[in-house]
Design a protein around this motif. Sequence first.
Motif, mmCIF file in Angstrom:
data_model
loop_
_atom_site.group_PDB
_atom_site.id
_atom_site.type_symbol
_atom_site.label_atom_id
_atom_site.label_comp_id
_atom_site.label_asym_id
_atom_site.label_seq_id
_atom_site.Cartn_x
_atom_site.Cartn_y
_atom_site.Cartn_z
ATOM 1 N N ARG A 19 -37.820 -9.848 31.620
ATOM 2 C CA ARG A 19 -37.431 -8.707 32.452
ATOM 3 C C ARG A 19 -36.201 -8.010 31.850
ATOM 4 N NH1 ARG A 19 -37.303 -6.165 37.335
ATOM 5 N NH2 ARG A 19 -35.235 -5.678 38.168
ATOM 6 N N LYS A 20 -35.233 -8.802 31.394
ATOM 7 C CA LYS A 20 -34.024 -8.238 30.795
ATOM 8 C C LYS A 20 -34.372 -7.405 29.558
ATOM 9 C CE LYS A 20 -30.735 -11.182 30.347
ATOM 10 N NZ LYS A 20 -29.931 -12.315 29.781
ATOM 11 N N LEU A 21 -35.256 -7.939 28.728
ATOM 12 C CA LEU A 21 -35.660 -7.226 27.508
ATOM 13 C C LEU A 21 -36.456 -5.964 27.842
ATOM 14 C CD1 LEU A 21 -36.696 -10.306 25.336
ATOM 15 C CD2 LEU A 21 -34.781 -8.758 24.872
ATOM 16 N N ARG A 22 -37.314 -6.062 28.854
ATOM 17 C CA ARG A 22 -38.108 -4.882 29.242
ATOM 18 C C ARG A 22 -37.214 -3.752 29.731
ATOM 19 N NH1 ARG A 22 -39.773 -2.983 33.977
ATOM 20 N NH2 ARG A 22 -39.418 -4.911 35.172
ATOM 21 N N LEU A 23 -36.257 -4.093 30.579
ATOM 22 C CA LEU A 23 -35.362 -3.070 31.111
ATOM 23 C C LEU A 23 -34.503 -2.467 29.996
ATOM 24 C CD1 LEU A 23 -34.233 -4.761 34.458
ATOM 25 C CD2 LEU A 23 -35.901 -2.919 34.151
ATOM 26 N N ALA A 24 -34.053 -3.317 29.071
ATOM 27 C CA ALA A 24 -33.251 -2.814 27.950
ATOM 28 C C ALA A 24 -34.063 -1.864 27.077
ATOM 29 C CB ALA A 24 -32.725 -3.973 27.121
ATOM 30 N N TYR A 59 -46.074 -12.588 22.475
ATOM 31 C CA TYR A 59 -45.721 -12.031 21.164
ATOM 32 C C TYR A 59 -45.707 -10.504 21.239
ATOM 33 C CZ TYR A 59 -45.892 -11.139 16.127
ATOM 34 O OH TYR A 59 -45.623 -10.700 14.851
ATOM 35 N N ASN A 60 -46.740 -9.913 21.852
ATOM 36 C CA ASN A 60 -46.826 -8.457 21.960
ATOM 37 C C ASN A 60 -45.691 -7.891 22.809
ATOM 38 O OD1 ASN A 60 -49.125 -8.362 20.392
ATOM 39 N ND2 ASN A 60 -50.519 -8.457 22.150
ATOM 40 N N LEU A 61 -45.364 -8.582 23.899
ATOM 41 C CA LEU A 61 -44.290 -8.102 24.765
ATOM 42 C C LEU A 61 -42.952 -8.127 24.025
ATOM 43 C CD1 LEU A 61 -45.105 -9.735 28.240
ATOM 44 C CD2 LEU A 61 -45.392 -7.344 27.574
ATOM 45 N N LEU A 62 -42.674 -9.216 23.369
ATOM 46 C CA LEU A 62 -41.391 -9.336 22.672
ATOM 47 C C LEU A 62 -41.252 -8.272 21.583
ATOM 48 C CD1 LEU A 62 -41.072 -13.228 22.349
ATOM 49 C CD2 LEU A 62 -39.810 -11.726 23.898
ATOM 50 N N ARG A 63 -42.298 -8.069 20.815
ATOM 51 C CA ARG A 63 -42.251 -7.055 19.771
ATOM 52 C C ARG A 63 -42.108 -5.661 20.364
ATOM 53 N NH1 ARG A 63 -43.771 -8.579 14.580
ATOM 54 N NH2 ARG A 63 -43.022 -6.467 14.093
ATOM 55 N N ALA A 68 -36.379 -8.529 17.886
ATOM 56 C CA ALA A 68 -36.697 -8.831 16.499
ATOM 57 C C ALA A 68 -36.912 -10.330 16.305
ATOM 58 C CB ALA A 68 -35.572 -8.346 15.587
ATOM 59 N N GLU A 69 -37.759 -10.676 15.353
ATOM 60 C CA GLU A 69 -37.997 -12.082 15.064
ATOM 61 C C GLU A 69 -36.689 -12.717 14.581
ATOM 62 O OE1 GLU A 69 -41.486 -13.347 13.063
ATOM 63 O OE2 GLU A 69 -42.616 -11.536 13.589
ATOM 64 N N GLY A 70 -36.319 -13.789 15.221
ATOM 65 C CA GLY A 70 -35.056 -14.459 14.952
ATOM 66 C C GLY A 70 -34.875 -15.560 15.976
ATOM 67 N N PRO A 71 -33.657 -16.057 16.177
ATOM 68 C CA PRO A 71 -33.420 -17.181 17.096
ATOM 69 C C PRO A 71 -33.935 -16.945 18.516
ATOM 70 C CG PRO A 71 -31.491 -16.825 15.733
ATOM 71 C CD PRO A 71 -32.429 -15.686 15.450
ATOM 72 N N LEU A 72 -33.661 -15.774 19.115
ATOM 73 C CA LEU A 72 -34.098 -15.524 20.484
ATOM 74 C C LEU A 72 -35.615 -15.431 20.561
ATOM 75 C CD1 LEU A 72 -33.491 -14.952 23.438
ATOM 76 C CD2 LEU A 72 -33.181 -12.541 22.862
ATOM 77 N N PHE A 73 -36.214 -14.683 19.654
ATOM 78 C CA PHE A 73 -37.669 -14.523 19.615
ATOM 79 C C PHE A 73 -38.342 -15.892 19.492
ATOM 80 C CE2 PHE A 73 -41.769 -13.820 17.751
ATOM 81 C CZ PHE A 73 -42.195 -12.571 18.169
ATOM 82 N N GLU A 74 -37.901 -16.673 18.526
ATOM 83 C CA GLU A 74 -38.513 -17.972 18.277
ATOM 84 C C GLU A 74 -38.284 -18.937 19.434
ATOM 85 O OE1 GLU A 74 -36.780 -19.105 14.611
ATOM 86 O OE2 GLU A 74 -37.806 -17.552 13.444
ATOM 87 N N ALA A 75 -37.101 -18.872 20.052
ATOM 88 C CA ALA A 75 -36.792 -19.779 21.164
ATOM 89 C C ALA A 75 -37.656 -19.473 22.372
ATOM 90 C CB ALA A 75 -35.311 -19.665 21.529
#
Length: 293
Positions: A19-24, A59-63, A68-75
Motif C-alpha cells: 500500500r505504501k509503495l502504491r500510494l508513493a 513481481y508485477n506490482l513491485l515493478r 527497483a530490484e534490490g534489498p527491499l524488492f527481494e525481501a
Amino acid sequence: MAPRTQPTERQRRIGAELRKLRLAAGLSGDQAAALIDADRQRVSHIESGRVDVPRNGLYNLLRSYGCAEGPLFEALMAMANNRGKGWWDEYRDVMRRPALDLAELESRASRIRNHELLVVPGMLQTADYARAVCETFDGPDADIDRYVQFRMGRQRILEQRPGTPYHAVIQEGALRTRVGSPEIMRRQLRRLIEIARLPHVTLQVFPFEAGPYSGVSRSFSIYSGPTPALDTVRLEQPVASVVLHDEEQTSKYAKLFAKLSELALPPVDPEAKPESHEGRDSLTFIQHLMYAS
C-alpha cells in the motif's frame, strides 16, 4: 479462497508495504487491480494481509510501483514466499496470535535490540524464572507447561550457530524484582552471565544511578530486517503490544536504544579477569546482585 479473518504480522506487513509503495507511485486501487487482473476489493484485501498475492502478481506490482530490484524488492518477494510455518505452529492451541507473530518475527530478524523495564527479557529467561512469570498470567494452570516450553523455544535463535545478534539493555529494577524464590533469582542472574559468553550476545545493565531518561519508561524491542525499511519496533503494553513499521518511528527508537546503551554500564564480558575491572560494569553489577540475594 475467502479472505482470512486473522492475518499474521508478516501478512499484514507485506500488505502495508504494498500500500505504501502504491500510494508513493500515485496509483489508485483500480489501477493496481488492473495490473494483476483482479478487482479493487481484492487489492484492498491484499493490502490488509487478508489474502496473498501470487508470486507473478507481486513481481508485477513491485515493478509497476517503482520498487527497483534490490534489498527491499527481494525481501518482500521472500516474505511472500515464506508461508510463516515454523516450530511455533505446534503451540497454536495455547498461544494467542500476537505471541505466535512474535516468534515468527524473531526468527526472521537479522538483529534484535531489546530494552526491558520490569523483568528479564523472555529470550534470556531460565525455565524456572519463566514458569514463575507465567504463573501470574490468567489462564488454566494446565497450560503453564506449554507457555514455558514456548518461551524456551524462542531462545533457539540465540543457541543456533550462527546465532542472531542480540543486544539487551536491562533496567536495574528488572534484576532486583524477585520472581520466584531467591534460588530461582540466583540461577537467573547466573544464566545472564553464561549467555553473555555467546559472541553474538551483548548484555548491559542500566543502573538507577544513571538517572531518569525518556527511554526508561517503556520496554521495547527492535527487530532489524534485511533493509531499514523493513525494521519493526514492538512496544510492550499492559493489555496488548503495539507494533510500529513506519521508518521514521523505527529510526527514532534505534537512536533511543543507542542512547540507552551509551548511558548503561559497559557490557558483560565474562572472559575479563577481575583485575581488569577498573570501574563498575554490567558483569560486576550482576555478580553483586547474585551474591547479595
